[in-house]
Design a protein around this motif. Structure first.
Motif, PDB file in Angstrom:
ATOM      1  N   ALA A 114       0.830  -1.207   0.000  1.00  0.00           N
ATOM      2  CA  ALA A 114       0.000   0.000   0.000  1.00  0.00           C
ATOM      3  C   ALA A 114       0.861   1.252   0.000  1.00  0.00           C
ATOM      4  CB  ALA A 114      -0.923  -0.001   1.219  1.00  0.00           C
ATOM      5  N   THR A 115       1.966   1.221   0.742  1.00  0.00           N
ATOM      6  CA  THR A 115       2.852   2.387   0.816  1.00  0.00           C
ATOM      7  C   THR A 115       3.524   2.646  -0.519  1.00  0.00           C
ATOM      8  OG1 THR A 115       3.225   2.004   3.174  1.00  0.00           O
ATOM      9  CG2 THR A 115       4.835   3.358   2.009  1.00  0.00           C
ATOM     10  N   VAL A 116       3.965   1.585  -1.180  1.00  0.00           N
ATOM     11  CA  VAL A 116       4.581   1.743  -2.508  1.00  0.00           C
ATOM     12  C   VAL A 116       3.595   2.387  -3.483  1.00  0.00           C
ATOM     13  CG1 VAL A 116       5.380   0.450  -4.530  1.00  0.00           C
ATOM     14  CG2 VAL A 116       6.307  -0.065  -2.260  1.00  0.00           C
ATOM     15  N   LYS A 117       2.348   1.955  -3.456  1.00  0.00           N
ATOM     16  CA  LYS A 117       1.338   2.542  -4.343  1.00  0.00           C
ATOM     17  C   LYS A 117       1.134   4.025  -4.040  1.00  0.00           C
ATOM     18  CE  LYS A 117      -1.294  -1.700  -5.275  1.00  0.00           C
ATOM     19  NZ  LYS A 117      -2.598  -2.398  -5.101  1.00  0.00           N
ATOM     20  N   GLU A 118       1.109   4.365  -2.759  1.00  0.00           N
ATOM     21  CA  GLU A 118       0.944   5.767  -2.389  1.00  0.00           C
ATOM     22  C   GLU A 118       2.150   6.601  -2.821  1.00  0.00           C
ATOM     23  OE1 GLU A 118      -0.128   6.548   1.634  1.00  0.00           O
ATOM     24  OE2 GLU A 118      -1.704   5.020   1.669  1.00  0.00           O
ATOM     25  N   MET A 119       3.339   6.027  -2.686  1.00  0.00           N
ATOM     26  CA  MET A 119       4.547   6.734  -3.119  1.00  0.00           C
ATOM     27  C   MET A 119       4.526   6.981  -4.620  1.00  0.00           C
ATOM     28  SD  MET A 119       7.413   4.766  -0.791  1.00  0.00           S
ATOM     29  CE  MET A 119       8.829   5.533  -1.617  1.00  0.00           C
ATOM     30  N   GLN A 120       4.107   5.989  -5.389  1.00  0.00           N
ATOM     31  CA  GLN A 120       4.038   6.164  -6.834  1.00  0.00           C
ATOM     32  C   GLN A 120       3.012   7.229  -7.199  1.00  0.00           C
ATOM     33  OE1 GLN A 120       6.219   4.357  -9.048  1.00  0.00           O
ATOM     34  NE2 GLN A 120       5.552   6.150 -10.206  1.00  0.00           N
ATOM     35  N   LYS A 121       1.899   7.237  -6.495  1.00  0.00           N
ATOM     36  CA  LYS A 121       0.876   8.262  -6.727  1.00  0.00           C
ATOM     37  C   LYS A 121       1.415   9.645  -6.400  1.00  0.00           C
ATOM     38  CE  LYS A 121      -3.782   9.683  -5.315  1.00  0.00           C
ATOM     39  NZ  LYS A 121      -4.943   9.369  -4.427  1.00  0.00           N
ATOM     40  N   ARG A 122       2.152   9.737  -5.288  1.00  0.00           N
ATOM     41  CA  ARG A 122       2.730  11.024  -4.901  1.00  0.00           C
ATOM     42  C   ARG A 122       3.762  11.484  -5.928  1.00  0.00           C
ATOM     43  NH1 ARG A 122       2.005  15.891  -3.479  1.00  0.00           N
ATOM     44  NH2 ARG A 122       3.687  16.835  -2.275  1.00  0.00           N
ATOM     45  N   ALA A 123       4.572  10.561  -6.437  1.00  0.00           N
ATOM     46  CA  ALA A 123       5.543  10.915  -7.473  1.00  0.00           C
ATOM     47  C   ALA A 123       4.836  11.491  -8.694  1.00  0.00           C
ATOM     48  CB  ALA A 123       6.375   9.692  -7.857  1.00  0.00           C
ATOM     49  N   LYS A 124       3.720  10.892  -9.064  1.00  0.00           N
ATOM     50  CA  LYS A 124       2.947  11.399 -10.201  1.00  0.00           C
ATOM     51  C   LYS A 124       2.419  12.796  -9.917  1.00  0.00           C
ATOM     52  CE  LYS A 124      -0.908  10.199 -13.277  1.00  0.00           C
ATOM     53  NZ  LYS A 124      -1.981   9.206 -13.569  1.00  0.00           N
ATOM     54  N   GLU A 125       1.928  13.037  -8.690  1.00  0.00           N
ATOM     55  CA  GLU A 125       1.450  14.362  -8.321  1.00  0.00           C
ATOM     56  C   GLU A 125       2.540  15.417  -8.458  1.00  0.00           C
ATOM     57  OE1 GLU A 125       0.046  14.149  -4.349  1.00  0.00           O
ATOM     58  OE2 GLU A 125      -1.728  12.957  -4.823  1.00  0.00           O
ATOM     59  N   LEU A 126       3.781  15.011  -8.157  1.00  0.00           N
ATOM     60  CA  LEU A 126       4.903  15.940  -8.198  1.00  0.00           C
ATOM     61  C   LEU A 126       5.511  16.069  -9.587  1.00  0.00           C
ATOM     62  CD1 LEU A 126       6.690  14.954  -4.853  1.00  0.00           C
ATOM     63  CD2 LEU A 126       5.303  16.995  -5.307  1.00  0.00           C
TER      64      LEU A 126
END
Length: 396
Positions: A173-185
């Protein structure tokens, strides 16, 4: 089996960060070349291979030569305006090592208050790579969130990352959130496989993206505190009568804490270092001088000398401070897809209310100036030191 094949096989069995020698008589493997075309996020010139530096104005120093800057990829930018002063292959997708922990912290740190506690389970520490860097967390012992983040930033502890990931719903779940955050940035070079940066097939980032992660994370006061802490006391075993032992830990960022062959960099204020077999040495740092803040990222120096990544980062910072205002930018650190980070991520506004740095499409605002990270980090050198250095906000 040839000597080179044997050496390669042995290398695959070594823990991350370990080195091995190629037998004499065998040729060294040819260093890979950067892609001919890379991402142009932040400007066309940032997508070109090789060194990119703008027109130098009167009084500007020349950029250090290739013998002084051997990293496969690097970038130096103004932390406030986001203007890129110079870069080399900044969008080259390379293994990031523990500098990826900046994205982990930017994603997870705002979720849990410092005083929240976690009794670590065996399952929390499962799945860590062989040879992982660790701060020394033990199962069935209780740690505060504050303790765990000190472990992440000072000792680059993968055990602390996994404990926090367990609090956050697990590694996947954390990896998915990190990837989503990278996309936001708009960090389009990054693909996350592990939350701690440990070498994994397909896990990549870039000097450009790592600079975006640092710039975003530095908006958070707790992030700034942890990444600028040179040394601290960490909870150890339970003693008799319920009293907890502690032991000293020191930041492995050598531009902050120093080493036997390198001094702390004047004005350094964080951020994060890393090292693995695939990534080599990686480092992102923030430094301030005379009111100007510069952000530098260095990935995989080819000169394999002790602390070489820090030396090359320091050379870039020296040049950047001397050239700032005297060189035309070659690109820009872009802002996130949404400038309303507090609303998007549910922040309470205490740490992330001032969004100036990423509030405009070109990232031209300045949250670093607004919150005042300045003052210069004091590096406390010595393994026995117990004082936790905290950042002071300007005017407070």
């Amino acid at each position: 089996m040839t000597a080179l094949a044997l050496a390669t096989a042995l290398a695959s069995a070594l823990p991350a960060g370990a080195a091995f020698a190629v037998p004499k008589g065998d040729k060294q493997p040819k260093a890979p070349a950067p892609p001919a075309k890379m991402s142009q996020v932040g400007g066309e010139r940032l997508g070109l291979p090789g060194v990119q530096v703008g027109r130098l104005k009167a009084g500007a120093p020349q950029l250090p030569g290739p013998d002084a800057l051997t990293a496969r990829s690097w970038i130096i930018s103004d932390a406030d305006s986001g203007q890129v002063l110079a870069a080399k292959n900044p969008h080259w997708r390379l293994a990031p090592a523990s500098t990826l922990k900046m994205l982990f912290a930017d994603t997870v740190l705002p979720k849990f208050p410092k005083n929240e506690k976690r009794k670590v389970k065996a399952a929390d520490l499962a799945g860590m790579g062989i040879g992982s860097s660790m701060v020394g967390i033990k199962e069935n012992l209780t740690y505060t969130v504050h303790d765990l983040w000190l472990g992440v930033f000072l000792r680059s502890g993968n055990d602390a990352v996994h404990a926090l990931s367990a609090m956050n719903g697990g590694t996947e779940a954390t990896v998915k959130e990190m990837q989503k955050r990278a996309k936001e940035l708009n960090a389009t070079d990054t693909h996350v496989v592990t939350p701690d940066g440990y070498d994994a097939p397909g896990q990549v980032s870039s000097a450009y993206d790592l600079s975006l992660f640092a710039r975003a994370g530095l908006q958070n006061a707790d992030f700034r505190e942890y990444c600028s802490t040179a040394s601290a006391q960490f909870p150890g075993d339970e003693a008799k009568h319920g009293k907890r032992k502690t032991f000293g830990i020191q930041n492995t960022n050598r531009l902050l804490s120093g080493d036997f062959d390198i001094r702390p960099y004047p004005g350094i204020e964080g951020v994060k270092n890393g090292s693995t077999t695939n990534a080599g040495s990686t480092f992102t740092g923030l430094a301030e001088r005379n009111g100007r803040k510069l952000l530098v990222t260095v990935m995989n120096p080819q000169k394999k000398e002790h602390n070489e990544g820090y030396r090359e980062a320091a050379r870039l910072l020296d040049w950047g401070f001397a050239a700032a205002g005297k060189v035309e930018p070659v690109g820009q650190l872009v802002g996130p897809q949404s400038g309303d980070r507090a609303a998007k991520r549910g922040a309470d506004g205490k740490n992330d209310a001032q969004m100036g740095m990423h509030g405009s499409p070109d990232g031209s605002g300045s949250v670093l100036t607004a919150v005042g990270i300045g003052g210069g980090a004091l590096a406390l050198v010595g393994l026995g030191a117990a004082l936790v250095l905290r950042r002071r906000r300007a005017g407070s």
